[in-house]
Structures are given as C-alpha cells and as structure tokens.
Design an enzyme around this catalytic site. Structure first.
Site, PDB file in Angstrom:
ATOM      1  N   HIS A   9      -7.050   4.624   2.101  1.00 33.90           N
ATOM      2  CA  HIS A   9      -6.526   4.303   0.768  1.00 33.90           C
ATOM      3  C   HIS A   9      -6.754   5.419  -0.246  1.00 33.90           C
ATOM      4  O   HIS A   9      -6.517   5.216  -1.440  1.00 33.90           O
ATOM      5  CB  HIS A   9      -7.167   3.003   0.273  1.00 33.90           C
ATOM      6  CG  HIS A   9      -6.813   1.819   1.098  1.00 33.90           C
ATOM      7  ND1 HIS A   9      -5.683   1.065   0.876  1.00 33.90           N
ATOM      8  CD2 HIS A   9      -7.423   1.274   2.182  1.00 33.90           C
ATOM      9  CE1 HIS A   9      -5.618   0.092   1.782  1.00 33.90           C
ATOM     10  NE2 HIS A   9      -6.658   0.202   2.581  1.00 33.90           N
ATOM     11  N   ASP A  25     -13.360   6.995   6.229  1.00 37.04           N
ATOM     12  CA  ASP A  25     -12.056   6.358   6.383  1.00 37.04           C
ATOM     13  C   ASP A  25     -11.308   6.547   5.068  1.00 37.04           C
ATOM     14  O   ASP A  25     -11.674   5.972   4.043  1.00 37.04           O
ATOM     15  CB  ASP A  25     -12.249   4.868   6.701  1.00 37.04           C
ATOM     16  CG  ASP A  25     -10.943   4.145   6.968  1.00 37.04           C
ATOM     17  OD1 ASP A  25      -9.925   4.509   6.350  1.00 37.04           O
ATOM     18  OD2 ASP A  25     -10.939   3.188   7.763  1.00 37.04           O
ATOM     19  N   GLU A  47     -15.997   4.530   3.604  1.00 43.64           N
ATOM     20  CA  GLU A  47     -14.609   4.718   3.175  1.00 43.64           C
ATOM     21  C   GLU A  47     -14.583   5.515   1.885  1.00 43.64           C
ATOM     22  O   GLU A  47     -15.493   5.399   1.056  1.00 43.64           O
ATOM     23  CB  GLU A  47     -13.928   3.361   2.958  1.00 43.64           C
ATOM     24  CG  GLU A  47     -13.918   2.486   4.202  1.00 43.64           C
ATOM     25  CD  GLU A  47     -13.109   1.204   4.023  1.00 43.64           C
ATOM     26  OE1 GLU A  47     -12.141   1.209   3.229  1.00 43.64           O
ATOM     27  OE2 GLU A  47     -13.438   0.208   4.671  1.00 43.64           O
ATOM     28  N   LYS A  70       0.263   4.240   4.431  1.00 42.43           N
ATOM     29  CA  LYS A  70       0.070   3.851   3.036  1.00 42.43           C
ATOM     30  C   LYS A  70       0.698   4.891   2.121  1.00 42.43           C
ATOM     31  O   LYS A  70       1.899   4.849   1.865  1.00 42.43           O
ATOM     32  CB  LYS A  70      -1.420   3.610   2.790  1.00 42.43           C
ATOM     33  CG  LYS A  70      -1.932   2.451   3.659  1.00 42.43           C
ATOM     34  CD  LYS A  70      -3.398   2.215   3.553  1.00 42.43           C
ATOM     35  CE  LYS A  70      -3.824   0.974   4.325  1.00 42.43           C
ATOM     36  NZ  LYS A  70      -3.524   0.999   5.770  1.00 42.43           N
ATOM     37  N   SER A  97     -10.960  -0.894   0.509  1.00 38.27           N
ATOM     38  CA  SER A  97      -9.639  -1.506   0.440  1.00 38.27           C
ATOM     39  C   SER A  97      -9.577  -2.789  -0.368  1.00 38.27           C
ATOM     40  O   SER A  97      -8.519  -3.131  -0.891  1.00 38.27           O
ATOM     41  CB  SER A  97      -9.111  -1.767   1.851  1.00 38.27           C
ATOM     42  OG  SER A  97      -9.977  -2.640   2.559  1.00 38.27           O
ATOM     43  N   ASN A 131       0.802  -1.219   0.000  1.00 38.87           N
ATOM     44  CA  ASN A 131       0.000   0.000   0.000  1.00 38.87           C
ATOM     45  C   ASN A 131       0.845   1.284   0.000  1.00 38.87           C
ATOM     46  O   ASN A 131       0.302   2.366   0.233  1.00 38.87           O
ATOM     47  CB  ASN A 131      -0.919   0.019   1.221  1.00 38.87           C
ATOM     48  CG  ASN A 131      -1.941  -1.096   1.182  1.00 38.87           C
ATOM     49  OD1 ASN A 131      -2.403  -1.493   0.124  1.00 38.87           O
ATOM     50  ND2 ASN A 131      -2.290  -1.614   2.349  1.00 38.87           N
ATOM     51  N   HIS A 169     -14.121  -1.375   6.661  1.00 46.46           N
ATOM     52  CA  HIS A 169     -12.998  -2.101   7.242  1.00 46.46           C
ATOM     53  C   HIS A 169     -13.360  -2.660   8.611  1.00 46.46           C
ATOM     54  O   HIS A 169     -14.205  -2.120   9.339  1.00 46.46           O
ATOM     55  CB  HIS A 169     -11.789  -1.171   7.368  1.00 46.46           C
ATOM     56  CG  HIS A 169     -10.508  -1.880   7.666  1.00 46.46           C
ATOM     57  ND1 HIS A 169     -10.113  -2.181   8.954  1.00 46.46           N
ATOM     58  CD2 HIS A 169      -9.536  -2.363   6.851  1.00 46.46           C
ATOM     59  CE1 HIS A 169      -8.947  -2.801   8.912  1.00 46.46           C
ATOM     60  NE2 HIS A 169      -8.572  -2.925   7.650  1.00 46.46           N
TER      61      HIS A 169
END
Length: 387
Positions: free
Chosen positions: A219, A216, A187, A239, A191, A57, A143
């Site tokens: 990523h 979130d 998110e 990440k 992910s 990541n 997540h």
C-alpha cells in the site's frame, strides 16, 4: 479398492457448512460477493446503481488509464492470454523480464522477482530464507499472508505489538542469540489502519542484532515511498499500478535463491504477459507524474481534517465503528447515498474494531471527498465530527 463414499457424507458436509454459516450470520460476519462493475474516475455500479467508490486500492486510478490499457492490449495480442506454465518452464515472457528490471531500479535494488500475487510472494519468501532453528519477528497487525508465510517456514515466530520498538528489541534480545538467522516482517503502510511503520528505527535494530527486514510495500508503492529501503522490498502490482501480481526486490544473490527455492514461484504458472505490461506502463506513469502520486494522500488529509480524525499518513483512513453489525449498517446507509465504502470486520480486524476503510485515489475530486465527509458526519455523529 476403497469403498464408495457413504450417501450421507455430503449431507454431513452440507450440515457442517450450514451450521458454520449460521454462526457467522448471527455475528454479522458472513461475507457475500456483490457483482460490481468498476469504471473510470472512481466510479462503480452495483445492483443497477451508480456509486463513487472509496473502497478500491487503485490509488492512482491507473487501472483505467488509456496508456495502461493500451500496453496490456498490445501484450495480449502479441503474447496471448496466459503464460502457459511456470516461468521456469515456458512462462518467462519478455514483459516479465522488463518489468523486473524496472521494479529493481525503482527500489534501488540489484534485481526483482515477480510472483503471481502479493499473497503468493509472501507465502514463498520467508520459507525460502528461514526455517527450523531460525527466528521471525512480525508486527501483530501484519497482513495475513505475512503470518501464513512465517508459519510455513517452520521458524520460531514471535509477534510484537504494533509498531512497538521496545517489544521488537525485547524479542530480539530474548531469542536472537539462540537462533541462526532472524527475519523481521512489517509493512510500510498498514492496510487496515493506514499508518506507517517506523522503518529507520526497525532497520537500525535489525542491523544491531544481525536480522534481515522484509517490508511489505503493497500500500505504499508510488504514494508513500520516500525514505530508507529494507533489504527485502516486497509489494504488489494490483494497487497503485492498477494491474495484478506481486514482487520482491532485493540483491541479486537473494533473487537468484528465491528463483530456485520459493515454492510459490517455482510451482505456479507465470503472471499473464498482459498484466506485466500493464504494470510496467503504470510504473512509468508513476515515475513521470509525481503530482499524481501526491494527490491521494492530500485528499486523505483533507477528509481526515474535515472530520476531526487524526491526520492521515497514507491514502487509507479508518473510520472506527466498533461492532460488525453497526459497521455494516453504516456502509449500507452510505451506499444508499451513492458511496461505496465497504465495512471491514473480524477476523480481518480485531473484535470490537469493525470499521469503514476509506481509500482515496487520484481519480477522486475534492467535491466527492467533501460529500462523503458530510454524509459520515450526519450518519455517524458519535464516530466522527465535522471540522
């Protein structure tokens, strides 16, 4: 005085563990650690073999950037290896304060709070904001740490189907009136699927029902960010920023409350100063080099186009395989060809949806991306097709 433990107690514990492990092995779900040395340029070494990693990541390749390493090295020499204690006791090193100021500015917020990890951040945020008599609505593909924090809060937790605005509205309509406060958890980039949440619509629903939204952004930071900000912008330093830690960006009153009430912040040793300094240097690079930030998504889209997959929405491209054993076999076959692409299996993803999660980095080059696509087209012709 309590009696000594039975001499057979450890035997029963070992027997329990062995039985569980056998079940995991039979289902191709047992996990094992593999010693892997990461290097610059998306390289890795495992079992004495050099590999090109598509499982990391580190989206901008900043973990090995000399500027990031120099910042960490300087902080290590000046402030030591560890924070020493909870930040509320002795652990608030100057690099942490500087990083929080920059994170807040980057996210357009009043303030930020750095946690020991992204998981710890999500364990602390929801329980500090909602509790019994309140409502949490959470995307079903959120997540694990979002679900863990929601459960710890004691609030009523309602799942809605992935990115399903109709279900989110229905959940709000059905439960919001009977609860004091409501929190929506989602998110920016998911992910395991690499797709994005419909944030403008979610934020509009939140405003309509007087709900708060936590995004979130683990990523998305630095690679998929433009657009509306949520009241609560959470993410990680591990990440895109190539370091370690987690954070929340929000209004000053919210950050002040979390500083006093988020148990995973109050009762945890502070982040090592070197990690904070590394993240701060990386954030400076992210903001100064937009062409680097654009590269992972461009490479992901090159890959998805070559294999006839849906156009990538982020640096993450899932290659769905199905059963766990088949995903493991495909991962092993790719490793034999010099590619590290780890199989993702239940419970991380739903049964029957085991996959290869291909992650692209600015450290990759086009030839590496094309070579992986060609290998997948040959090894898994029924899963993907060459463009």
């Amino acid at each position: 005085m309590s009696p000594n433990p039975s001499p057979n107690s450890s035997n029963s514990l070992d027997a329990f563990a062995a039985e569980k492990l056998a079940g995991l092995e039979a289902a191709a779900l047992r996990r094992r650690l593999a010693v892997t040395a990461r290097g610059p340029g998306a390289t890795a070494e495992r079992g004495g073999c050099g590999l090109i990693s598509f499982s990391c990541n580190d989206y901008l390749g900043l973990a090995h950037d000399p500027r990031v390493i120099a910042a960490a090295t300087e902080a290590l020499a000046r402030y030591g290896a560890g924070a020493g204690a909870s930040r509320l006791v002795t652990g608030n090193a100057p690099p942490l304060a500087a990083l929080e100021q920059r994170l807040a500015r980057h996210k357009g917020k009043d303030a930020a709070l750095v946690f020991g990890s992204g998981y710890l951040a999500n364990l602390g945020i929801a329980p500090a904001l909602v509790g019994a008599g309140d409502l949490i609505l959470i995307d079903e593909l959120g997540h694990s740490c979002l679900f863990a924090g929601a459960k710890m809060s004691g609030a009523q937790v309602v799942r809605f189907a992935h990115n399903d605005l109709a279900q989110l509205r229905a959940g709000l309509a059905a439960h919001r009136g009977a609860t004091r406060r409501a929190l929506i958890l989602t998110e920016r980039v998911f992910s395991m699927d690499g797709d994005r949440a419909p944030l403008p619509e979610i934020l509009a629903l939140a405003a309509e029902y007087d709900a708060w939204t936590l995004v979130d952004d683990a990523h998305g930071l630095g690679v998929v960010e433009p657009g509306l900000r949520a009241p609560l912008e959470m993410g990680t330093l591990s990440k895109t920023l190539g370091s370690y830690g987690g954070y929340l960006c929000a209004s000053q009153p919210v950050i002040d409350l979390l500083t006093s009430r988020a148990r995973s912040f109050v009762y945890t040793t502070g982040l090592p100063p070197a990690s904070a300094a590394a993240a701060l240097a990386a954030l400076t690079i992210v903001e100064a080099e937009p062409e680097r930030a654009a590269r992972p998504l461009a490479l992901a889209r090159r890959f998805s186009a070559r294999l006839g997959l849906p156009e990538a929405e982020s640096p993450i491209v899932p290659v769905l395989v199905g059963e766990a054993d088949a995903a493991l076999a495909l991962s092993t076959a790719l490793e034999a060809r010099g590619f590290l692409v780890v199989a993702i299996r239940p419970p991380t993803v739903a049964p029957g949806t085991a996959r290869l999660r291909v992650a692209f980095s600015a450290a990759h080059d086009e030839a590496q991306v094309d070579a992986l696509a060609e290998a997948l087209a040959e090894l898994a012709p029924h899963t993907v097709r060459a463009a």
